[in-house]
Scaffold this active site. Structure first.
Site, mmCIF file in Angstrom:
data_model
loop_
_atom_site.group_PDB
_atom_site.id
_atom_site.type_symbol
_atom_site.label_atom_id
_atom_site.label_comp_id
_atom_site.label_asym_id
_atom_site.label_seq_id
_atom_site.Cartn_x
_atom_site.Cartn_y
_atom_site.Cartn_z
ATOM 1 N N SER A 219 0.778 -1.237 0.000
ATOM 2 C CA SER A 219 0.000 0.000 0.000
ATOM 3 C C SER A 219 0.814 1.294 0.000
ATOM 4 C CB SER A 219 -0.925 0.011 1.228
ATOM 5 O OG SER A 219 -0.146 0.148 2.407
ATOM 6 N N THR B 149 -8.782 2.535 -4.241
ATOM 7 C CA THR B 149 -8.300 3.845 -3.802
ATOM 8 C C THR B 149 -8.598 4.919 -4.841
ATOM 9 O OG1 THR B 149 -6.257 5.085 -3.388
ATOM 10 C CG2 THR B 149 -6.050 3.143 -4.761
ATOM 11 N N ASP B 150 -8.703 6.163 -4.371
ATOM 12 C CA ASP B 150 -8.907 7.267 -5.319
ATOM 13 C C ASP B 150 -7.684 7.490 -6.214
ATOM 14 O OD1 ASP B 150 -7.190 8.374 -3.427
ATOM 15 O OD2 ASP B 150 -8.428 10.139 -3.014
ATOM 16 N N GLU B 151 -6.534 6.921 -5.824
ATOM 17 C CA GLU B 151 -5.313 7.147 -6.614
ATOM 18 C C GLU B 151 -5.396 6.529 -8.012
ATOM 19 O OE1 GLU B 151 -1.529 6.672 -4.725
ATOM 20 O OE2 GLU B 151 -2.267 7.421 -2.823
ATOM 21 N N SER C 57 -1.069 -0.713 -10.117
ATOM 22 C CA SER C 57 -1.408 -2.087 -9.704
ATOM 23 C C SER C 57 -2.826 -2.131 -9.140
ATOM 24 C CB SER C 57 -0.391 -2.614 -8.687
ATOM 25 O OG SER C 57 -0.516 -1.949 -7.443
ATOM 26 N N LYS C 58 -3.238 -1.095 -8.415
ATOM 27 C CA LYS C 58 -4.610 -1.062 -7.884
ATOM 28 C C LYS C 58 -5.622 -0.918 -9.030
ATOM 29 C CE LYS C 58 -5.884 -1.098 -4.164
ATOM 30 N NZ LYS C 58 -6.217 -2.222 -3.222
ATOM 31 N N TYR D 259 7.825 16.482 1.370
ATOM 32 C CA TYR D 259 8.266 16.380 -0.024
ATOM 33 C C TYR D 259 7.955 17.672 -0.801
ATOM 34 C CZ TYR D 259 8.425 11.266 0.743
ATOM 35 O OH TYR D 259 8.688 9.998 1.208
ATOM 36 N N ASP E 200 11.447 15.990 -3.743
ATOM 37 C CA ASP E 200 10.061 15.585 -4.010
ATOM 38 C C ASP E 200 9.974 14.107 -4.396
ATOM 39 O OD1 ASP E 200 7.381 15.967 -4.148
ATOM 40 O OD2 ASP E 200 7.412 17.362 -5.859
ATOM 41 N N ARG E 201 8.817 13.496 -4.129
ATOM 42 C CA ARG E 201 8.506 12.134 -4.594
ATOM 43 C C ARG E 201 8.446 12.154 -6.119
ATOM 44 N NH1 ARG E 201 2.959 9.643 -2.307
ATOM 45 N NH2 ARG E 201 4.276 8.881 -0.608
#
Ligand code: NAD
Ligand code: TDX
Length: 341
Positions: A88, A128-130, A158-159, A212, A277-278
């Site tokens: 996750s 997820t909203d992602e 992947s989700k 980040y 940053d990511r």
């Protein structure tokens, strides 16, 4: 409510763990089976309050192990599946994407095959909203269930892949299902690699907080108890084949979140450290929950009441997160964060 056997995958993790406790307490006549591999993110110590309950059961198993999963389904004859088990953490998916594909995609497919074979009454897929990608900073734009899937990280890809498999098993094999897509959760038993518990635990220890980029990215925060209630409702009342977005309109920049925690604990904003940053960092998430509200859901917490409850919980349950911080997590943190600590 008549007796039901409910399989909860990932019930030793953060949200699955909260859901298991919620269901064991709310439905004494349901049997709740927590199936979990106990990866770095899973621990059973969180279930001390329910482990003696007659309606709670634990099975240690790997959702990607087809033979094991089929044998368990054949033996237990579950009515419902609530599928939480996953890798996750977005940052881990950037450094080690492979396990995300194995667990989140292959693992979901194994569970779908078993659910089809053993005639599960409903498969509730916790997504997820992602999967929708990112929004810009226009406060009038939201993710709806019709927003196209445009995942940006290996985690969200992947989700999204698992969401599409669930949809395909419904269309092709008539597997009864719902998909829920929730915004960022927070609350008790949140693993301290994620922003909110990381910040609370580090502020309590007077350690620097890595933010980040410029800290202006926005997340839409929902207390985990409200997410559990949403899944309970969708499991019982959701229309077959439908997707439901879950969120409570609690948008905050990361900097606002971190400052709220620092102020509540009466510490200094000098603890904030802006770091690299990511990669592919999504700008903003925000959920339109209208469809779920029409089903009868409303959140009990707003961000102010939820974060206060959560900070208090971390103060009262130090032994739970300190035991995590002193283990393998230490190595992860050193590798992930290179700033002067
Ligand atoms: P988590 O990382 O805290 O817990 C995941 C659990 O899954 C752990 O207990 C782990 O041991 C277990 N697991 C991992 N691989 C497994 C395998 N192969 N077989 C069996 N068990 C395995 O995750 P979380 O934050 O509780 O998220 C739960 C679900 O909710 C995930 O599917 C996630 O995508 C989704 N979600 C999370 C959020 C959030 O803000 N955390 C928001 C929306 C949706
Ligand atoms: O050290 C950090 N510093 C920082 O600025 C960490 C860990 C995060 N952040 C930022 C990145 C994000 O903009 O804070 C925000 C929240 O980060 P995370 O807690 O890692 O959550 P996020 O990436 O938004 O994903 C979470 O919400 C959706 C969950 O981890 C996912 O499982 C869920 O699907």
């Amino acid at each position: 409510m008549s007796n039901k056997k409910i399989l909860v995958t990932g019930g030793a993790g953060f949200i699955g763990g909260n859901f298991v406790q919620y269901m064991v307490n709310k439905y004494p006549n349901y049997d709740i089976y927590n199936l979990d591999l106990l990866t770095y993110a899973g621990d059973l110590s969180k279930h001390k309050s329910i482990e003696q309950e007659k309606n709670y059961h634990f099975i240690k198993a790997d959702i990607t192990d087809r033979n094991e999963v089929f044998a368990i389904f054949e033996r237990e004859k579950f009515d419902y599946v609530a599928h939480f088990a996953a890798e996750s953490h977005v940052d881990r998916s950037i450094t080690e994407p492979e396990i995300f594909i194995k667990t989140n995609v292959l693992g979901t497919q194994v569970l779908l095959d078993a659910s089809k074979e053993f005639n599960i009454k409903k498969f509730v897929h916790v997504s997820t909203d992602e999967v929708y990608g990112e929004l810009d900073f226009d406060p009038e734009t939201f993710f709806t269930e019709e927003t196209p899937l445009q995942p940006n990280s290996p985690y969200s890809a992947s989700k999204a892949s698992s969401d599409l498999l669930v949809r395909a098993y419904h269309e092709t094999f008539n597997l009864p299902m719902n998909i829920t897509r929730c915004s960022n959760n927070y609350g008790p038993f949140h693993f301290p690699e994620k922003l909110i518990p990381l910040t609370i635990s580090r502020v309590l220890n007077d350690q620097k907080i890595p933010v980040y980029g410029d800290g202006k990215n926005i997340r839409d925060w929902l207390h985990v108890t409200d997410h559990c209630a949403a899944i309970d409702l969708v499991m019982h009342e959701g229309a077959n084949g439908e997707v439901y977005n879950v969120g409570g309109h609690n948008e905050r920049t990361n900097l606002e979140v971190v400052k709220t925690i620092i102020n509540t604990l009466e510490k200094s904003v000098d603890l904030i450290e802006f770091v690299t940053d990511r990669l592919g960092h999504d700008k903003r998430y925000a959920i339109d929950p209208t469809k779920l509200e029409k089903l009868g859901w409303e959140p009990t917490y707003n961000f102010e009441t939820g974060i206060a409850q959560t900070i208090q919980w971390y103060m009262d349950n130090k032994e739970w997160w300190e035991q995590i911080l002193s283990g393998d997590y230490k190595k992860y943190f050193e590798k992930q964060y290179t700033f002067e600590k």
